[in-house]
Design a protein around this motif. Structure first.
Motif, PDB file in Angstrom:
ATOM      1  N   ASN A 294       4.686  10.265  -1.433  1.00 18.86           N
ATOM      2  CA  ASN A 294       5.156  11.529  -1.994  1.00 18.86           C
ATOM      3  C   ASN A 294       6.625  11.443  -2.396  1.00 18.86           C
ATOM      4  N   ARG A 298       8.480  11.739  -6.228  1.00 18.96           N
ATOM      5  CA  ARG A 298       9.580  12.653  -6.542  1.00 18.96           C
ATOM      6  C   ARG A 298      10.819  11.905  -7.029  1.00 18.96           C
ATOM      7  N   GLU A 302      13.920  11.636 -10.524  1.00 14.02           N
ATOM      8  CA  GLU A 302      15.378  11.664 -10.418  1.00 14.02           C
ATOM      9  C   GLU A 302      16.050  10.487 -11.133  1.00 14.02           C
ATOM     10  N   ARG A 332      20.835  16.065  -3.253  1.00 20.11           N
ATOM     11  CA  ARG A 332      20.203  17.143  -4.010  1.00 20.11           C
ATOM     12  C   ARG A 332      18.930  17.595  -3.316  1.00 20.11           C
ATOM     13  N   GLU A 333      18.502  18.811  -3.610  1.00 24.74           N
ATOM     14  CA  GLU A 333      17.269  19.346  -3.051  1.00 24.74           C
ATOM     15  C   GLU A 333      16.090  18.863  -3.880  1.00 24.74           C
ATOM     16  N   ILE A 334      15.104  18.299  -3.199  1.00 24.02           N
ATOM     17  CA  ILE A 334      13.873  17.878  -3.864  1.00 24.02           C
ATOM     18  C   ILE A 334      12.733  18.694  -3.289  1.00 24.02           C
ATOM     19  N   GLN A 335      12.055  19.428  -4.153  1.00 24.50           N
ATOM     20  CA  GLN A 335      11.033  20.367  -3.715  1.00 24.50           C
ATOM     21  C   GLN A 335      10.009  19.711  -2.803  1.00 24.50           C
ATOM     22  N   GLY A 336       9.809  20.329  -1.650  1.00 22.01           N
ATOM     23  CA  GLY A 336       8.816  19.854  -0.705  1.00 22.01           C
ATOM     24  C   GLY A 336       9.312  18.771   0.230  1.00 22.01           C
ATOM     25  N   SER A 339      16.571  17.991   1.410  1.00 22.33           N
ATOM     26  CA  SER A 339      17.796  17.457   0.818  1.00 22.33           C
ATOM     27  C   SER A 339      17.804  15.932   0.906  1.00 22.33           C
TER      28      SER A 339
END
Length: 354
Positions: A294, A298, A302, A332-336, A339
């Motif tokens: 996962n 993501r 990036e 940075r914030e990565i959904q799910g 940070s």
């Protein structure tokens, strides 16, 4: 592709008797004529009606009428040998179902892939439309299928031998068990390579152009991955998921994919964004699962085109390898996933390099 003049006037062979042609091709593929009803198949194999139906449906084949003679001697042999093995090895229902489904799912996809490849061959070589190309396939496939069946068995044996060899190295008696409680079983480098601007690049393509674009990408990516020592898990339209057995190999695969499009040899590989994560995964159904998968999915979002992004833990492992250089990026914030501070991976600069 330029079509030679002597081929451009070729015509597909007419199916003078489609019904008999279809019957002959079916019997050739099935190694004999259908001779058993369901009840007769059960009697011949010692299987129950439920076992026969489970086998047939799990293989991915349509239900049959109980009174219809649709089963061949090859069907009987396949069912009996598998049930005998299941009894000898005490396979439970879940294991047996998974083994049957693996064969059925793979064979279904393989059959369609090979048939469409031959149709495309006839269409491109002779300038025929799709219907004519498929007619030629139906006329000519009987003389080819034995070779494809042999290739499938050979490929399976080679792939299984390669898997066995890797597992002897990784899990042989001298290695011991290094898995902690609650951990997924396999330590692997996992990565994604996503085509940059896939939607805009393919929006105006004709179907044949889109087919060529996707197949060229898959073939080129597979070449890069296998040459570097990795393995393709699957392709997902505009992306390829790969694994490797150690961080260094995974890094070389990832950088190979990121840089391949710049070489003349790999010009068919479009520019990609690549990610890499070292972690533990679960391998099932020919796929891999886990948090690292996962995260890799993501992280590829990036990355900039032609670059590789890794997570901090993977970067810490690769920092010990002088082959690589690492560039930290802002958190940075990565959904799910919360940070994360991605790290860009690249080959280390060596004096004398241009």
């Amino acid at each position: 592709m330029t079509i030679p003049n002597h081929q451009s006037d070729a015509q597909p062979r007419a199916l003078r008797d489609p019904q008999n042609t279809a019957r002959g091709l079916e019997e050739s593929l099935l190694q004999g004529a259908p001779i058993y009803t369901e009840a007769e198949l059960c009697e011949a194999t010692g299987a129950t009606s439920a076992q026969v139906n489970d086998y047939w449906q799990t293989l991915g084949l349509p239900n049959t009428k109980k009174e219809a003679r649709v089963f061949t001697q090859a069907d009987a042999d396949a069912i009996k040998s598998l049930l005998d093995l299941a009894e000898a090895e005490q396979f439970d229902h879940r294991t047996l179902t998974s083994l049957i489904r693996s064969a059925g799912h793979t064979a279904e996809r393989l059959a369609l892939w090979q048939a469409e490849a031959l149709v495309e061959h006839y269409a491109h070589n002779y300038g025929w439309d799709d219907a004519r190309a498929r007619q030629e396939f139906l006329s000519e496939f009987e003389r080819m299928h034995t070779v494809f069946a042999q290739q499938m068995e050979h490929a399976w044996r080679r792939q299984m031998a390669a898997l066995v060899g890797r597992w002897f190295v990784e899990f042989g008696p001298e290695k011991g068990v290094t898995r902690g409680p609650g951990q997924l079983p396999l330590p692997r480098a996992v990565g994604f390579a996503d085509i940059v601007s896939f939607t805009s690049q393919t929006a105006k393509m004709r179907s044949s152009e889109l087919s060529d674009f996707v197949s060229n990408f898959e073939a080129a990516a597979r070449d890069v991955i296998t040459r570097a020592g990795g393995r393709v898990v699957k392709t997902i339209g505009d992306a390829v998921l790969f694994i490797a057995d150690d961080p260094h190999t995974g890094a070389e695969v990832a950088l190979g994919l990121a840089n391949a499009g710049r070489s003349e040899e790999m010009k068919d590989l479009p520019q990609v964004r690549v990610s890499l994560v070292w972690g533990r995964v679960l391998s099932r159904f020919g796929d891999v699962f886990g948090t690292s998968v996962n995260l890799a999915a993501r992280l590829s979002d990036e990355a900039k085109p032609g670059t590789v992004m890794v997570d901090q833990d993977t970067a810490a492992l690769l920092a010990e390898d002088p082959s690589f250089a690492l560039i930290a990026h802002d958190e940075r914030e990565i959904q799910g996933l919360g940070s994360i501070a991605p790290v860009q991976l690249q080959h280390a600069y060596k004096p004398g390099q241009s």
